[in-house]
Design an enzyme around this catalytic site. Structure first.
Site, PDB file in Angstrom:
ATOM      1  N   GLU A  54       0.823  -1.203   0.000  1.00 22.52           N
ATOM      2  CA  GLU A  54       0.000   0.000   0.000  1.00 22.52           C
ATOM      3  C   GLU A  54       0.865   1.264   0.000  1.00 22.52           C
ATOM      4  O   GLU A  54       0.596   2.227  -0.726  1.00 22.52           O
ATOM      5  CB  GLU A  54      -0.909   0.023   1.239  1.00 22.52           C
ATOM      6  CG  GLU A  54      -1.813  -1.191   1.358  1.00 22.52           C
ATOM      7  CD  GLU A  54      -1.223  -2.288   2.218  1.00 22.52           C
ATOM      8  OE1 GLU A  54      -1.948  -2.838   3.052  1.00 22.52           O
ATOM      9  OE2 GLU A  54      -0.016  -2.596   2.052  1.00 22.52           O
ATOM     10  N   CYS A  87       0.221   0.201   7.697  1.00 19.08           N
ATOM     11  CA  CYS A  87      -0.381   0.588   6.418  1.00 19.08           C
ATOM     12  C   CYS A  87      -1.755   1.210   6.615  1.00 19.08           C
ATOM     13  O   CYS A  87      -2.176   2.069   5.829  1.00 19.08           O
ATOM     14  CB  CYS A  87      -0.491  -0.628   5.506  1.00 19.08           C
ATOM     15  SG  CYS A  87       1.116  -1.281   5.013  1.00 19.08           S
ATOM     16  N   ALA A 156       3.517 -40.760  -5.622  1.00 17.10           N
ATOM     17  CA  ALA A 156       3.096 -41.275  -6.920  1.00 17.10           C
ATOM     18  C   ALA A 156       2.615 -42.699  -6.709  1.00 17.10           C
ATOM     19  O   ALA A 156       3.176 -43.442  -5.906  1.00 17.10           O
ATOM     20  CB  ALA A 156       4.250 -41.239  -7.909  1.00 17.10           C
ATOM     21  N   SER A 170      10.405 -49.089  -8.225  1.00 17.96           N
ATOM     22  CA  SER A 170       9.388 -48.034  -8.304  1.00 17.96           C
ATOM     23  C   SER A 170       9.692 -47.003  -9.388  1.00 17.96           C
ATOM     24  O   SER A 170       8.931 -46.052  -9.549  1.00 17.96           O
ATOM     25  CB  SER A 170       9.271 -47.328  -6.960  1.00 17.96           C
ATOM     26  OG  SER A 170      10.496 -46.736  -6.581  1.00 17.96           O
ATOM     27  N   THR A 198      13.469 -44.641   2.614  1.00 13.44           N
ATOM     28  CA  THR A 198      13.655 -44.265   1.211  1.00 13.44           C
ATOM     29  C   THR A 198      15.107 -43.916   0.920  1.00 13.44           C
ATOM     30  O   THR A 198      15.651 -44.285  -0.128  1.00 13.44           O
ATOM     31  CB  THR A 198      12.744 -43.075   0.869  1.00 13.44           C
ATOM     32  OG1 THR A 198      11.390 -43.497   0.941  1.00 13.44           O
ATOM     33  CG2 THR A 198      13.031 -42.549  -0.530  1.00 13.44           C
ATOM     34  N   ASP A 202      16.624 -46.187  -1.884  1.00 12.52           N
ATOM     35  CA  ASP A 202      16.696 -45.581  -3.219  1.00 12.52           C
ATOM     36  C   ASP A 202      17.897 -44.673  -3.435  1.00 12.52           C
ATOM     37  O   ASP A 202      18.184 -44.288  -4.573  1.00 12.52           O
ATOM     38  CB  ASP A 202      15.420 -44.776  -3.493  1.00 12.52           C
ATOM     39  CG  ASP A 202      14.176 -45.653  -3.530  1.00 12.52           C
ATOM     40  OD1 ASP A 202      14.314 -46.875  -3.705  1.00 12.52           O
ATOM     41  OD2 ASP A 202      13.064 -45.107  -3.371  1.00 12.52           O
ATOM     42  N   ARG A 209      15.567 -30.647 -10.338  1.00 12.00           N
ATOM     43  CA  ARG A 209      16.323 -30.707 -11.584  1.00 12.00           C
ATOM     44  C   ARG A 209      15.465 -30.344 -12.795  1.00 12.00           C
ATOM     45  O   ARG A 209      14.251 -30.580 -12.805  1.00 12.00           O
ATOM     46  CB  ARG A 209      16.909 -32.114 -11.781  1.00 12.00           C
ATOM     47  CG  ARG A 209      17.838 -32.554 -10.667  1.00 12.00           C
ATOM     48  CD  ARG A 209      18.448 -33.915 -10.925  1.00 12.00           C
ATOM     49  NE  ARG A 209      17.460 -34.979 -10.974  1.00 12.00           N
ATOM     50  CZ  ARG A 209      16.961 -35.583  -9.903  1.00 12.00           C
ATOM     51  NH1 ARG A 209      17.324 -35.204  -8.693  1.00 12.00           N
ATOM     52  NH2 ARG A 209      16.071 -36.559 -10.041  1.00 12.00           N
TER      53      ARG A 209
END
Length: 344
Positions: A54, A87, A156, A170, A198, A202, A209
């Site tokens: 403002e 403000c 997913a 997976s 995980t 994995d 990316r």
């Protein structure tokens, strides 16, 4: 009742609000309209210590030029003095006669601007395009209302609700368009969370990316939940931002304590992915503000469920959600859902 001109001005205010940086302060936009509905000036907040939206808009006008104007603002004008003045007082001093805002300020110190404006005889209307403004401010609003970062939980799955085949593989359930969308969303987060299961299974990089594999300019802080040690050989140890680890169990204060520590570190938006167990933990403890579920048109069968136990034993305990959107991404579908009010 807001006019069509005021609605258009609010859309413009939301657009320019995004020009401001995401950080500890909200992204806010403002548009000043003349009594005839013409745009006099516009402004947005550029970060901590800079003029609020403002005041930024008012600064572009000659003294007295805002008298009789209407201010369109995405967030209720503040009513406190911090690094800048209130403000609400600036709008009163400028002679504005009407203020329309989208979202109420939930802050303990900063709220009350609408009340102050009305006390000065200014006409105030709240809630114009509130849903759109809330989506823009969701992480900041969560911090203000709950004292913790805004949490998005992503997974997913196959059409039959599996996260992996029976042998544990997976990659990849979803296609390239869905994976690109995930990386774009990772880059918008301040922290990305995965469970130790995980990480050990994995060995993920937990980076954001581009489609060519290069790192995007904005990288979230990697966070690991679980007490098992991350191996010296883990890819995660080479992450450009390092990583944080929290036990996440009740003895350590659980996920809530981890989120509180992240908030103290300036984290406002957390992106949880990387494991049915850690995803279920956030849902079970009602710490998930938004769910992103990428569904691929494949069937896997078996017992590798995309979400582990969330504490629901009967239909009466089911976690009810509001589906915000369903978006096709190549052959896949992205469901965006949020807990219904009262089920958070």
């Amino acid at each position: 009742m807001a006019s069509t001109t005021e609605r258009d001005a609010m859309r413009r205010a939301l657009s320019i609000a995004r020009l401001g940086p995401r950080g500890v302060n909200p992204q806010v936009g403002a548009v000043l309209l003349s009594p005839e509905g013409d745009v006099l000036a516009e402004g947005w907040h550029r970060g901590a210590g800079t003029p609020h939206a403002e005041v930024d808009a008012l600064s572009k006008l000659a003294p007295g030029a805002a008298r009789g104007a209407t201010a369109i603002v995405t967030l209720e004008p503040c009513n406190h003095t911090g690094l800048t003045g209130p403000c609400s007082e600036a709008l009163i001093a400028a002679g504005v006669i009407r203020v329309v805002y989208a979202v109420a300020d939930p802050g303990d110190r900063s709220s009350g601007g609408a009340r102050r404006l009305r006390a000065a005889g200014i006409d105030v209307e709240a809630g114009l395009l509130e849903e759109e403004a809330t989506a823009l401010l969701d992480s900041w609003l969560t911090v203000q209302r709950l004292g913790r970062p805004h949490v998005t939980v992503k997974w997913a799955q196959s059409l039959d609700g599996r996260a992996a085949a029976s042998d544990g593989t997976s990659r990849w359930i979803t296609g390239p368009a869905a994976r690109a969308d995930v990386h774009r969303r990772r880059a918008l987060a301040d922290a990305i969370v995965a469970g130790t299961g995980t990480v050990l299974a994995d060995d993920p990089a937990l980076t954001a990316r581009a489609e060519d594999g290069s790192l995007l300019p904005d990288q979230p802080m990697p966070v690991v939940i679980g007490s098992r040690r991350v191996p010296d050989s883990a890819v995660l140890r080479a992450h450009p931002r390092g990583f944080l680890q929290y036990a996440g169990d009740r003895a350590s204060g659980g996920l809530a304590a981890a989120l509180e520590d992240l908030r103290r570190r300036g984290v406002q938006r957390v992106f949880v992915e990387g494991g049915p167990a850690v995803a279920a933990s956030f849902v079970r403890e009602r710490l998930a503000d938004e769910l992103l579920v990428y569904v691929a048109p494949v069937l896997l069968g078996g017992d590798r469920l995309a979400l582990h136990d969330i504490g629901v034993t009967t239909m009466g305990e089911a976690r009810r959600l509001a589906v915000a959107s369903v978006t096709p991404l190549g052959d896949d579908l992205l469901f965006v859902a949020r807990p219904l009010e009262g089920d958070e």
